[in-house]
Enzyme design. Structure first.
Site, PDB file in Angstrom:
ATOM      1  N   GLU A 130       1.107  -1.163  -1.603  1.00  0.00           N
ATOM      2  CA  GLU A 130       1.136  -2.628  -1.520  1.00  0.00           C
ATOM      3  C   GLU A 130       1.378  -3.294  -2.871  1.00  0.00           C
ATOM      4  O   GLU A 130       2.085  -4.307  -2.961  1.00  0.00           O
ATOM      5  CB  GLU A 130      -0.180  -3.146  -0.911  1.00  0.00           C
ATOM      6  CG  GLU A 130      -0.250  -3.051   0.607  1.00  0.00           C
ATOM      7  CD  GLU A 130      -0.687  -1.693   1.105  1.00  0.00           C
ATOM      8  OE1 GLU A 130      -0.914  -1.558   2.314  1.00  0.00           O
ATOM      9  OE2 GLU A 130      -0.785  -0.743   0.287  1.00  0.00           O
TER      10      GLU A 130
ATOM     11  N   GLU B 156      -4.271   3.087   6.223  1.00  0.00           N
ATOM     12  CA  GLU B 156      -5.475   2.374   6.639  1.00  0.00           C
ATOM     13  C   GLU B 156      -5.858   2.705   8.077  1.00  0.00           C
ATOM     14  O   GLU B 156      -7.050   2.768   8.404  1.00  0.00           O
ATOM     15  CB  GLU B 156      -5.260   0.876   6.444  1.00  0.00           C
ATOM     16  CG  GLU B 156      -5.200   0.512   4.957  1.00  0.00           C
ATOM     17  CD  GLU B 156      -4.836  -0.922   4.670  1.00  0.00           C
ATOM     18  OE1 GLU B 156      -5.406  -1.491   3.731  1.00  0.00           O
ATOM     19  OE2 GLU B 156      -3.968  -1.473   5.384  1.00  0.00           O
TER      20      GLU B 156
END
Length: 261
Positions: A135, A115
Site C-alpha cells: 500500500e 489481510e
C-alpha cells in the site's frame, strides 16, 4: 448456504462433508473483491457460522490467484468500497467466522489479499506464493487489518519491514516466520487445506470453537487473570454432551458421534 441457492456473484460456495469451501471467482480481476463479492463472502460466513453441520472452512481463489484485495477498477467506477457492515472489509477482516477457517494461497496475497489471509486461522501456501503489503507504494495504508494483525503473528521488525518498504515475502520465508503453516507445490494448496480442515472437522465442534476463542481473546487478558477468564469457556465444554461422548467413545474404542452440544 443451501444446495438449492444460486451461487452469489463472484463467489463459489461448495460443501464437502463438514467443510465449506469458499472460492473467490473473479480470475479476470485476479480475484480482486468488489462490494457485491464482499457482501457474498459475508453472507456465506454468516451461513457457515449458523450451520451446526459445518465445522471448518477453506478460503481460496480460482485461476491460480488468491486475491488482489480491493477491486480498484470497480471502486473508481462506482465509488463503492468492498466493506460489509457486519464483517468489515472484504466481508471478513473485521469479524472473521467464529469457527476455524483456512486460507489456501496460490499466487500473490498482497495488500487486501494478505489481510484476508491474516483474518484466517491457518494458512497453506503454494511454493510460488508471495505475501506483502504494498500500500505504501501506492500512497495508501493497509487499513484492513494488515498493520494490526501482522506484528502479532511475525516478529515486530519484520512486520515493520514488510509494512514500510512494501516488499513481499516468499512463502518459504513466511513459513520460517510462522505466518504460513504449510508450503506445498504450486496447485496443491486446496487439497492440503481441505486435509487440514477435515482434521479439524473430525474433532468435537464446541471445544474447537472455544479453543479458537480463547486463543484469540486471551491476547488481551492480564496474566494474573488468564485462568479465571478462561474458566467459563472450559466449564461450558466440560458440561457438554460431547465431553461425555468423547470419554465414552474412548472407553468403548469407537469413533465419537459429536452432537455439538
Amino acid at each position: 448456504m443451501t444446495a438449492t441457492e444460486a451461487p452469489p456473484a463472484g463467489l463459489l460456495v461448495e460443501c464437502r462433508g463438514n467443510v465449506v469451501l469458499l472460492k473467490v471467482d473473479r480470475p479476470e480481476r485476479r480475484n480482486a473483491i468488489d462490494l457485491p463479492t464482499a457482501t457474498a463472502i459475508a453472507r456465506a460466513l454468516d451461513a457457515f457460522d449458523a450451520d451446526d453441520d459445518l465445522r471448518a472452512a477453506v478460503f481460496t481463489g480460482t485461476g491460480g490467484f488468491f486475491s488482489a484485495g480491493m477491486d480498484l477498477k470497480a471502486y473508481s467506477e462506482t465509488g463503492d468500497r468492498p466493506i460489509d457492515p457486519g464483517r468489515g472489509g472484504f466481508g471478513i477482516v473485521a469479524r472473521p467466522p467464529r469457527k476455524p477457517i483456512i486460507a489456501a494461497v496460490e499466487g500473490a496475497a498482497l495488500g487486501g489479499g494478505l489481510e484476508i489471509a491474516l483474518a484466517c486461522d491457518l494458512v497453506v501456501a503454494a511454493e510460488g506464493a508471495r505475501f506483502g503489503l504494498p500500500e505504501v507504494k501506492r500512497g495508501l495504508l493497509a487499513s484492513g487489518g494488515g498493520l494490526l494483525r501482522l506484528p502479532a503473528l511475525i516478529p515486530r521488525n519484520i512486520a515493520m519491514e514488510v509494512s514500510l518498504t512494501g516488499a513481499p515475502l516468499s512463502a518459504r520465508r513466511c513459513a520460517e516466520l510462522g505466518l504460513v503453516n504449510q508450503v506445498v507445490a504450486d496447485g496443491g494448496t486446496l487439497d492440503a487445506a481441505l486435509e487440514l480442515a477435515t482434521a479439524i472437522a473430525d474433532n468435537a465442534p464446541l471445544p474447537v470453537q472455544e479453543s479458537k476463542r480463547i486463543l484469540i481473546e486471551s491476547a488481551d487478558w492480564p496474566a494474573a487473570e488468564q485462568f479465571a477468564r478462561q474458566e467459563p469457556y472450559v466449564e461450558r465444554v466440560r458440561r457438554s454432551e460431547d465431553a461425555r461422548e468423547g470419554a465414552a467413545a474412548f472407553l468403548e474404542k469407537r469413533p465419537p458421534r459429536w452432537r455439538n452440544r
